[in-house]
Design a protein around this motif. Structure first.
Motif, PDB file in Angstrom:
ATOM      1  N   VAL A  71     -11.296 -27.441  12.826  1.00  0.00           N
ATOM      2  CA  VAL A  71     -10.916 -26.027  12.750  1.00  0.00           C
ATOM      3  C   VAL A  71      -9.489 -25.923  12.225  1.00  0.00           C
ATOM      4  CG1 VAL A  71     -10.359 -23.967  14.115  1.00  0.00           C
ATOM      5  CG2 VAL A  71     -12.471 -25.229  14.567  1.00  0.00           C
ATOM      6  N   PHE A  72      -9.298 -25.095  11.207  1.00  0.00           N
ATOM      7  CA  PHE A  72      -7.941 -24.764  10.765  1.00  0.00           C
ATOM      8  C   PHE A  72      -7.536 -23.486  11.479  1.00  0.00           C
ATOM      9  CE2 PHE A  72      -4.652 -25.647   7.528  1.00  0.00           C
ATOM     10  CZ  PHE A  72      -3.826 -24.570   7.791  1.00  0.00           C
ATOM     11  N   ASN A  73      -6.566 -23.593  12.375  1.00  0.00           N
ATOM     12  CA  ASN A  73      -6.124 -22.448  13.156  1.00  0.00           C
ATOM     13  C   ASN A  73      -5.114 -21.653  12.336  1.00  0.00           C
ATOM     14  OD1 ASN A  73      -5.257 -20.602  15.025  1.00  0.00           O
ATOM     15  ND2 ASN A  73      -4.506 -22.093  16.507  1.00  0.00           N
ATOM     16  N   ALA A  74      -5.555 -20.554  11.753  1.00  0.00           N
ATOM     17  CA  ALA A  74      -4.676 -19.677  10.977  1.00  0.00           C
ATOM     18  C   ALA A  74      -4.351 -18.399  11.733  1.00  0.00           C
ATOM     19  CB  ALA A  74      -5.322 -19.341   9.627  1.00  0.00           C
ATOM     20  N   VAL A  78      -0.934 -13.950  20.116  1.00  0.00           N
ATOM     21  CA  VAL A  78      -1.916 -14.143  21.183  1.00  0.00           C
ATOM     22  C   VAL A  78      -3.286 -13.694  20.682  1.00  0.00           C
ATOM     23  CG1 VAL A  78      -2.521 -13.444  23.546  1.00  0.00           C
ATOM     24  CG2 VAL A  78      -0.101 -13.745  22.892  1.00  0.00           C
ATOM     25  N   PRO A  79      -4.382 -14.456  20.959  1.00  0.00           N
ATOM     26  CA  PRO A  79      -4.505 -15.654  21.774  1.00  0.00           C
ATOM     27  C   PRO A  79      -4.532 -16.951  20.972  1.00  0.00           C
ATOM     28  CG  PRO A  79      -6.687 -14.795  21.387  1.00  0.00           C
ATOM     29  CD  PRO A  79      -5.722 -13.910  20.612  1.00  0.00           C
ATOM     30  N   GLY A  80      -4.197 -16.884  19.681  1.00  0.00           N
ATOM     31  CA  GLY A  80      -4.303 -18.081  18.850  1.00  0.00           C
ATOM     32  C   GLY A  80      -3.097 -18.979  18.880  1.00  0.00           C
ATOM     33  N   GLU A  81      -1.991 -18.459  19.431  1.00  0.00           N
ATOM     34  CA  GLU A  81      -0.735 -19.204  19.376  1.00  0.00           C
ATOM     35  C   GLU A  81      -0.181 -19.511  20.764  1.00  0.00           C
ATOM     36  OE1 GLU A  81       3.420 -18.762  16.748  1.00  0.00           O
ATOM     37  OE2 GLU A  81       1.846 -17.244  16.616  1.00  0.00           O
ATOM     38  N   ASP A  82      -0.876 -19.082  21.808  1.00  0.00           N
ATOM     39  CA  ASP A  82      -0.317 -19.190  23.158  1.00  0.00           C
ATOM     40  C   ASP A  82      -1.018 -20.209  24.033  1.00  0.00           C
ATOM     41  OD1 ASP A  82      -2.728 -17.909  23.567  1.00  0.00           O
ATOM     42  OD2 ASP A  82      -1.931 -16.393  24.936  1.00  0.00           O
ATOM     43  N   GLY A  83      -1.915 -21.001  23.454  1.00  0.00           N
ATOM     44  CA  GLY A  83      -2.640 -22.013  24.212  1.00  0.00           C
ATOM     45  C   GLY A  83      -4.063 -21.633  24.564  1.00  0.00           C
ATOM     46  N   THR A  84      -4.424 -20.362  24.448  1.00  0.00           N
ATOM     47  CA  THR A  84      -5.766 -19.921  24.826  1.00  0.00           C
ATOM     48  C   THR A  84      -6.829 -20.546  23.926  1.00  0.00           C
ATOM     49  OG1 THR A  84      -4.872 -17.812  25.617  1.00  0.00           O
ATOM     50  CG2 THR A  84      -7.238 -17.915  25.191  1.00  0.00           C
ATOM     51  N   VAL A  85      -6.674 -20.380  22.623  1.00  0.00           N
ATOM     52  CA  VAL A  85      -7.637 -20.955  21.674  1.00  0.00           C
ATOM     53  C   VAL A  85      -7.583 -22.480  21.723  1.00  0.00           C
ATOM     54  CG1 VAL A  85      -8.028 -21.295  19.200  1.00  0.00           C
ATOM     55  CG2 VAL A  85      -7.847 -18.989  20.126  1.00  0.00           C
ATOM     56  N   GLN A  86      -6.391 -23.025  21.884  1.00  0.00           N
ATOM     57  CA  GLN A  86      -6.245 -24.472  21.931  1.00  0.00           C
ATOM     58  C   GLN A  86      -7.019 -25.070  23.117  1.00  0.00           C
ATOM     59  OE1 GLN A  86      -3.794 -22.263  21.444  1.00  0.00           O
ATOM     60  NE2 GLN A  86      -2.969 -22.807  19.433  1.00  0.00           N
ATOM     61  N   GLY A  87      -6.915 -24.414  24.285  1.00  0.00           N
ATOM     62  CA  GLY A  87      -7.658 -24.890  25.445  1.00  0.00           C
ATOM     63  C   GLY A  87      -9.156 -24.816  25.235  1.00  0.00           C
ATOM     64  N   MET A  88      -9.609 -23.738  24.601  1.00  0.00           N
ATOM     65  CA  MET A  88     -11.032 -23.588  24.314  1.00  0.00           C
ATOM     66  C   MET A  88     -11.519 -24.716  23.402  1.00  0.00           C
ATOM     67  SD  MET A  88     -12.881 -20.567  22.111  1.00  0.00           S
ATOM     68  CE  MET A  88     -12.104 -21.213  20.608  1.00  0.00           C
ATOM     69  N   LEU A  89     -10.774 -25.004  22.348  1.00  0.00           N
ATOM     70  CA  LEU A  89     -11.178 -26.046  21.406  1.00  0.00           C
ATOM     71  C   LEU A  89     -11.108 -27.429  22.047  1.00  0.00           C
ATOM     72  CD1 LEU A  89      -9.465 -24.619  18.207  1.00  0.00           C
ATOM     73  CD2 LEU A  89     -11.932 -24.769  18.637  1.00  0.00           C
ATOM     74  N   ASP A  90     -10.126 -27.644  22.940  1.00  0.00           N
ATOM     75  CA  ASP A  90     -10.084 -28.907  23.683  1.00  0.00           C
ATOM     76  C   ASP A  90     -11.350 -29.088  24.505  1.00  0.00           C
ATOM     77  OD1 ASP A  90      -7.580 -29.645  22.730  1.00  0.00           O
ATOM     78  OD2 ASP A  90      -6.491 -28.825  24.450  1.00  0.00           O
ATOM     79  N   LEU A  91     -11.778 -28.020  25.196  1.00  0.00           N
ATOM     80  CA  LEU A  91     -12.988 -28.103  26.015  1.00  0.00           C
ATOM     81  C   LEU A  91     -14.221 -28.370  25.151  1.00  0.00           C
ATOM     82  CD1 LEU A  91     -12.397 -25.204  28.573  1.00  0.00           C
ATOM     83  CD2 LEU A  91     -12.519 -27.651  29.084  1.00  0.00           C
ATOM     84  N   MET A  92     -14.234 -27.794  23.942  1.00  0.00           N
ATOM     85  CA  MET A  92     -15.370 -27.975  23.041  1.00  0.00           C
ATOM     86  C   MET A  92     -15.343 -29.326  22.351  1.00  0.00           C
ATOM     87  SD  MET A  92     -15.527 -24.177  21.289  1.00  0.00           S
ATOM     88  CE  MET A  92     -17.071 -24.510  20.402  1.00  0.00           C
ATOM     89  N   VAL A  94     -13.520 -30.086  19.718  1.00  0.00           N
ATOM     90  CA  VAL A  94     -13.442 -29.874  18.274  1.00  0.00           C
ATOM     91  C   VAL A  94     -12.008 -30.132  17.796  1.00  0.00           C
ATOM     92  CG1 VAL A  94     -13.750 -28.211  16.394  1.00  0.00           C
ATOM     93  CG2 VAL A  94     -15.270 -28.148  18.381  1.00  0.00           C
ATOM     94  N   PRO A  95     -11.790 -30.991  16.804  1.00  0.00           N
ATOM     95  CA  PRO A  95     -10.439 -31.181  16.270  1.00  0.00           C
ATOM     96  C   PRO A  95      -9.913 -29.874  15.676  1.00  0.00           C
ATOM     97  CG  PRO A  95     -11.956 -32.860  15.432  1.00  0.00           C
ATOM     98  CD  PRO A  95     -12.796 -31.822  16.104  1.00  0.00           C
ATOM     99  N   TYR A  96      -8.609 -29.654  15.807  1.00  0.00           N
ATOM    100  CA  TYR A  96      -8.023 -28.435  15.252  1.00  0.00           C
ATOM    101  C   TYR A  96      -6.598 -28.697  14.806  1.00  0.00           C
ATOM    102  CZ  TYR A  96      -6.093 -28.025  20.021  1.00  0.00           C
ATOM    103  OH  TYR A  96      -5.460 -28.258  21.220  1.00  0.00           O
ATOM    104  N   ALA A 318      -5.364 -33.190   7.520  1.00  0.00           N
ATOM    105  CA  ALA A 318      -5.347 -34.645   7.698  1.00  0.00           C
ATOM    106  C   ALA A 318      -4.661 -35.037   9.001  1.00  0.00           C
ATOM    107  CB  ALA A 318      -4.645 -35.312   6.510  1.00  0.00           C
ATOM    108  N   GLU A 319      -3.573 -34.337   9.343  1.00  0.00           N
ATOM    109  CA  GLU A 319      -2.870 -34.633  10.591  1.00  0.00           C
ATOM    110  C   GLU A 319      -3.732 -34.293  11.800  1.00  0.00           C
ATOM    111  OE1 GLU A 319       0.092 -35.779  13.305  1.00  0.00           O
ATOM    112  OE2 GLU A 319      -0.284 -36.276  11.194  1.00  0.00           O
ATOM    113  N   ALA A 320      -4.487 -33.190  11.719  1.00  0.00           N
ATOM    114  CA  ALA A 320      -5.371 -32.821  12.825  1.00  0.00           C
ATOM    115  C   ALA A 320      -6.441 -33.889  13.044  1.00  0.00           C
ATOM    116  CB  ALA A 320      -6.020 -31.469  12.536  1.00  0.00           C
TER     117      ALA A 320
END
Length: 335
Positions: A71-74, A78-92, A94-96, A318-320
């Protein structure tokens, strides 16, 4: 300035399915949509499969249905920059791209950022958190001072309070300003001088700072409109600065990036009081989701360093993938 010493852009040999996450419901939704579309077109131009996803409450289902490689997080704000989306993707699982949960929680909060950076010797303005209703009784700091939301980006809701401002003294409740929108605000001393910014990009050998840009608004200060309205701000890239100030900006940007545990790319903003030399340089904030629009600063600095927009996007992806393959969480390893 040319390429940073030893810099080599990392592009992708394999073609991937990338979900570009954009939009959302934050104040910065229009900017995010522009960033996301630019990223999507760049990835398609390089032969990758792209699924565009406009962030809403069903985003997890949309990502699961798309089943992307990364996932490219663009998203911005909030909620894409505050950890909310990041936590969701961690649970799933999915690399981001960009920073992870811990870093995002800290970096979007200006007070938490100070607590992370100042003890590590990174100069930042003083100040304190105030309740908005306190402003109607007295000034929290001697004028001039700056009021800003604790956890918004893109200079959303920033006000400079001076003796000449028409907010009143003390500030009137009916005066238009961030005190009408936010329960708490960060009050900081106003630092006269010049607005500077430095982008950092991660690579296999670690983070590298690109260059320094000076931002010269045509009127007022570098607020949300000045950032994203064509012609309202002049970008001087690279900035015409003494060598020691340029070097210090590059050093501080990398140190902030590493101290916060940023991944992929970040952008650190400075205020420089040019009457005080190196002692007049202060970090204002580090942005973990910098814009990728045609007016955005990270792509502009990358171009200056010989890196195309497509190269920049692929380097972030590539870094993700590298971070995920190494079993590390995005930005959970502050040091």
């Amino acid at each position: 300035m040319g390429n940073p010493e030893g810099w080599q852009a990392v592009t992708l040999d394999t073609k991937y399915h990338v979900a570009v996450l954009m939009g959302g419901w934050a104040n910065e939704r229009p900017v995010s949509l522009m960033s996301g579309e630019g990223v999507a077109k760049a990835l398609e131009a390089r032969g990758h499969t792209v699924t565009r996803i406009d962030m809403d409450r069903t985003v997890a289902a949309k990502i699961a249905e798309a089943a992307p490689d990364v996932v490219f997080n663009a998203l911005h704000g909030v909620p894409g920059e505050d950890g909310t989306v990041q936590g969701m993707l961690d649970l799933m699982g999915v690399p981001y791209t960009h920073s992870g949960l811990a870093t995002s929680v800290i970096a979007i909060d200006k007070e938490l950022t100070k607590q992370q950076l100042v003890p590590r010797g990174i100069p930042m303005p003083g100040g304190r958190i105030v309740k908005s209703e306190e402003l109607y009784e007295k000034d929290p700091l001697p004028r001039p001072y700056v009021l800003k939301p604790v956890n918004e980006g893109s200079s959303v809701g920033v006000a400079i309070v001076t003796d000449e401002s028409n907010y009143g003294n003390p500030i009137r409740p009916d005066a238009k300003g961030p005190w009408q929108e936010f329960r708490q605000l960060l009050a900081e001393p106003f630092i006269r001088g010049r607005e500077l910014t430095t982008a950092v990009i991660d690579g296999p050998d670690g983070p590298r700072a690109l260059t320094v840009t000076e931002l010269v608004p045509k009127s007022g200060f570098y607020d949300f409109d000045a950032k994203y309205t064509d012609g309202m701000t002049e970008h001087v890239c690279p900035a015409d600065l003494p060598e020691e100030i340029t070097a210090l900006c590059l050093d501080l940007a990398v140190r902030a990036h590493k101290a916060l545990g940023c991944k992929g790319t970040s952008r650190t903003d400075f205020r420089w009081d040019d009457e005080n030399g190196v002692d007049g340089l202060f970090v204002l904030e580090t942005n973990t989701q910098p814009g990728m629009t045609p007016l955005s600063l990270v792509p502009e600095q990358a171009r200056h360093c010989g890196m195309s927009y497509e190269d920049l996007v692929e380097a972030i992806v590539a870094e993700a993938l590298r971070t995920h393959a190494n079993g590390g969480g995005n930005g959970t390893d502050q040091a």
